[in-house]
Write a protein that holds these residues in place. Sequence first.
Motif, PDB file in Angstrom:
ATOM      1  N   SER A   1     -25.226  44.082 -15.206  1.00 32.90           N
ATOM      2  CA  SER A   1     -25.825  42.880 -14.594  1.00 32.90           C
ATOM      3  C   SER A   1     -26.834  43.311 -13.532  1.00 32.90           C
ATOM      4  O   SER A   1     -26.851  44.468 -13.115  1.00 32.90           O
ATOM      5  CB  SER A   1     -24.734  42.022 -13.936  1.00 32.90           C
TER       6      SER A   1
ATOM      7  N   HIS B   1     -19.947  37.656  -8.904  1.00 40.07           N
ATOM      8  CA  HIS B   1     -20.397  37.745 -10.306  1.00 40.07           C
ATOM      9  C   HIS B   1     -20.572  39.211 -10.730  1.00 40.07           C
ATOM     10  O   HIS B   1     -20.137  39.608 -11.811  1.00 40.07           O
ATOM     11  CB  HIS B   1     -21.709  36.968 -10.460  1.00 40.07           C
TER      12      HIS B   1
ATOM     13  N   GLU C   1     -14.817  42.850 -16.154  1.00 43.36           N
ATOM     14  CA  GLU C   1     -14.712  42.449 -17.561  1.00 43.36           C
ATOM     15  C   GLU C   1     -14.874  43.645 -18.495  1.00 43.36           C
ATOM     16  O   GLU C   1     -14.187  43.771 -19.499  1.00 43.36           O
ATOM     17  CB  GLU C   1     -15.794  41.406 -17.895  1.00 43.36           C
TER      18      GLU C   1
ATOM     19  N   ASP D   1     -19.436  30.183 -12.662  1.00 50.02           N
ATOM     20  CA  ASP D   1     -19.125  29.958 -14.083  1.00 50.02           C
ATOM     21  C   ASP D   1     -20.387  29.953 -14.942  1.00 50.02           C
ATOM     22  O   ASP D   1     -20.406  30.513 -16.040  1.00 50.02           O
ATOM     23  CB  ASP D   1     -18.376  28.631 -14.274  1.00 50.02           C
TER      24      ASP D   1
ATOM     25  N   GLN E   1     -18.213  40.940 -13.603  1.00 53.42           N
ATOM     26  CA  GLN E   1     -18.755  41.493 -14.846  1.00 53.42           C
ATOM     27  C   GLN E   1     -18.345  42.957 -15.044  1.00 53.42           C
ATOM     28  O   GLN E   1     -18.059  43.387 -16.165  1.00 53.42           O
ATOM     29  CB  GLN E   1     -20.282  41.352 -14.882  1.00 53.42           C
TER      30      GLN E   1
ATOM     31  N   ASN F   1     -21.702  33.497 -15.489  1.00 55.01           N
ATOM     32  CA  ASN F   1     -20.877  34.287 -16.415  1.00 55.01           C
ATOM     33  C   ASN F   1     -20.998  33.846 -17.870  1.00 55.01           C
ATOM     34  O   ASN F   1     -20.578  34.572 -18.771  1.00 55.01           O
ATOM     35  CB  ASN F   1     -19.411  34.248 -15.975  1.00 55.01           C
ATOM     36  N   THR F   2     -21.583  32.669 -18.098  1.00 61.09           N
ATOM     37  CA  THR F   2     -21.741  32.218 -19.483  1.00 61.09           C
ATOM     38  C   THR F   2     -23.146  32.502 -20.029  1.00 61.09           C
ATOM     39  O   THR F   2     -23.462  32.109 -21.155  1.00 61.09           O
ATOM     40  CB  THR F   2     -21.454  30.703 -19.613  1.00 61.09           C
TER      41      THR F   2
ATOM     42  N   TYR G   1     -24.494  38.337 -21.301  1.00 61.86           N
ATOM     43  CA  TYR G   1     -23.138  38.861 -21.109  1.00 61.86           C
ATOM     44  C   TYR G   1     -22.280  38.749 -22.365  1.00 61.86           C
ATOM     45  O   TYR G   1     -21.249  39.418 -22.477  1.00 61.86           O
ATOM     46  CB  TYR G   1     -22.468  38.170 -19.916  1.00 61.86           C
TER      47      TYR G   1
END
Length: 353
Positions: free
Chosen positions: A184, A265, A272, A219, A269, A222-223, A227
Motif C-alpha cells: 500500500s 489502513h 492481511e 472500510d 494491509q 480496504n475494499t 488490494y
Amino acid sequence: MIKHNYNVIGVMSGTSLDGVDLAHINFEINDGKWSYQIFECDTISYSNEMISKLKNGIHFNSSDLSELNIEYTNLLGNIISEFIVKNNISNLDAVCSHGHTILHQPQNGFTLQIGNLPEIAKITNQKVVCNFRVQDVLLGGQGAPLVPIGDKILFSEFDYCLNLGGFSNISFEENNERIAFDISPVNTVLNFYANTFGLEYDDKGKISKSGNISTELFDELNTLEFYQKPYPKSLGFEFVKEIILPLLENYPISVKDKMRTFTEHIAFQIGEILQTKTGKLLISGGGVYNDFLIDRIKNHLPKTEIIIPDEKTIQYKEALIFALLGVLKLRNEINVLSSVTGAKQNHSSGEVF
C-alpha cells in the motif's frame, strides 16, 4: 576473470522525495555467498523547486519531461561527484543508480526513471549502471519491485523483508521462489498530510496518534480494487494521486483523523498479507521511524518477531540493493526475478555507460 570484490556507490531516490540516498559499499563474494560493508553514506535533500517538479512531472508533456530528465541527470551527476570528492573515494568499479521514478505504468508497457541518461557517466567520470526497470516492463513484467533479489541474497536469515518508504513492499520465499509485491502507499500519503501542517513528515507518528479512526473511510480504503488483486503487483504515485487522495479528500473529517485512519489502513494491509505466517520480519525504510505505525503493525502481527536493523541499513537499504543490482549486471548475472515482477523470464537488467 570474474572479480570477488567490488567497490561501488549505490544511489537511490524514492517516491517519498526526501532526497538522494548515496552509500559507498564494498561487496565480497566467497563460495557463492555475498557479504557487504557500508562505508560513507549521505542523503542530499532536494530544493523546494525540484520537489515541485518531481511531484508534478506526472503531468508534464513529453517536451517538458525531456527537459526535466536532462536537468535531473545533471543534478544527480553533480551530487554523486560531490559525494565522491567529499569522501575521497577512489578506484570505484561503478556507480549504480536507480534514478527517480516519474511515470510507472507497467499495464501500458511503460515506466520512466529520470536521471539515467548516458551523460551521467561523463559528469561523474565513472562507469554508471542504471535504468534497471525498463527491460523488465518490455518483458511483460511490472518493473517492480526490484529489491527482493537483494533480500534473497543479503538478508536470507529473515523470513520476510518489509520496506516502509513511499509505499510498503514485502518479499519472502514461497514454494522455493522469491515472491514480492507492493502492499500500500505509506509516506506518499502521510507526508502529504504532514505538509499541510508545514512539516516534512509526521515525527514518530505523533499527529496520526492524536487522531481518531473513521470506520467508514477505513472500510472503503480496504475494499479498493488493488488490494483484491493477486500478486505480482506494484504501485506508482498515480495510484495515490488518482485514487487515494481523492478518496481521503472526499471525507469531511480532520487531517489528523485522515492520518490516523490511513496509518491503521497501512498496518491492517500488512497484517492481511502476513496473518497466517510466523517468523522473523525485517523492517527497513523511513517508516521505521514512525513509532506509532510500528506499534500498529505489531498489533496486527502478534505472532511475528519484528526486527529493525542498524541505522545504516534502515536508511540506505535500497541504495545498498541497487548497488548489488549494478554489480550483478556487471557480472552479467540475474538481477531481476520473474517470480516477483511477472516478466517472461529472470534476466540481467540495466544499462552500463
